[in-house]
Design an enzyme around this catalytic site. Sequence first.
Site, short mmCIF file in Angstrom:
data_model
loop_
_atom_site.label_atom_id
_atom_site.label_comp_id
_atom_site.label_asym_id
_atom_site.label_seq_id
_atom_site.Cartn_x
_atom_site.Cartn_y
_atom_site.Cartn_z
N SER A 40 0.83 -1.20 0.00
CA SER A 40 0.00 0.00 0.00
C SER A 40 0.87 1.26 0.00
CB SER A 40 -0.96 -0.04 1.19
OG SER A 40 -1.98 0.93 1.06
N ASP A 59 -9.96 -3.68 -5.84
CA ASP A 59 -9.42 -2.89 -4.74
C ASP A 59 -10.12 -1.54 -4.72
OD1 ASP A 59 -7.91 -1.30 -3.00
OD2 ASP A 59 -6.02 -2.26 -3.55
N HIS A 75 -8.02 -4.84 -1.01
CA HIS A 75 -6.80 -4.12 -0.65
C HIS A 75 -6.00 -4.96 0.33
CE1 HIS A 75 -4.43 -0.45 -0.71
NE2 HIS A 75 -4.26 -0.57 0.59
#
Length: 321
Positions: free
Chosen positions: A140, A266, A295
């Site tokens: 991320s 996502d 995610h």
Amino acid sequence: MPVIESTYKPAFYFKNGFVSTVYSGLVRRVKLNQERERITLKDKDFLDLDWSYSTEKTNKIIILLHGLEGNSKRPYITGTAKLFNQNGVDALAVNFRGCSEEDNLSYHTYHSGFTADLQEVINHVLSKNKYDEIYIKGISLGANLLLKYLGETQNVPKEIKKAIAVSAPCDLYGSCKEISKLKNKPYHDRFLKSLLVALAKKQEKFPDKLTVEAVKSIKSLQDFDNVYTSKAHGFIDAVDYYTKCSALQFLPNIKVPTLIINALNDSFLSPECYPVKEAKQNPNLYLEMPNHGGHVGFIDKKNVYYNERRALEFIKTMLNT
């Protein structure tokens, strides 16, 4: 390189992006013994690093970078570390400034493009004269930071052989707008709450730089970046920060073989976060876009996630390229 066709096929109940994301963030557990080391940075601040080791002597190490308000203990970090340890690779999990349960010393902390600390961690690893194969995996926020580092750094150390970026918000403004939508309100509010708790401590320590009123004015993640992130790190405002730190613009310059895994479901990623054109034009970029995974929610068998298996596979199959 052409886009890689993904083989990820989760169980039916984990095909939903919301379910896989929440389960991975709140339910998954991974046991791992880690040894902490604190290093002092050039500006006299500190970073806490958590090491875990292969049972056999090795010259290989993977450096792991967590996401927004994450840390070295998160399952998406320990899961990767454990798998790599079991396959002859030491692991170093980085806690960004202020993310190791102790507030850092300086007013500034970390952000999606703060690559200077990553360079110091790499230099620290190299100083041990133990590892001549270094891999880096970012998740991320950590994925965007990693990609930016690889693309902006003119002389990436030759020891860095491979990189993996998972759920990478390559376009920060686009991702910020996505996470601010109603569909992502639970995630948005959870992140913001955590950030504001930390920011309140900063305000108490640095009242000359941040007022109570300014903290109270923050109602969204973009507000947070306008009030704190941008100002603390030398940007004009949030949009200036997003523009200058988005990894997308740096992808054409990446020379280290790099795998990007971004799930198509996502909900944090905007269309610009799927760099198909950049991957096709750069022989060092490998883009995989599974239909599922949410995610950082690539749930697979035996509590080893698909992105973790793929990271190990990518490194093993790419050793001689």
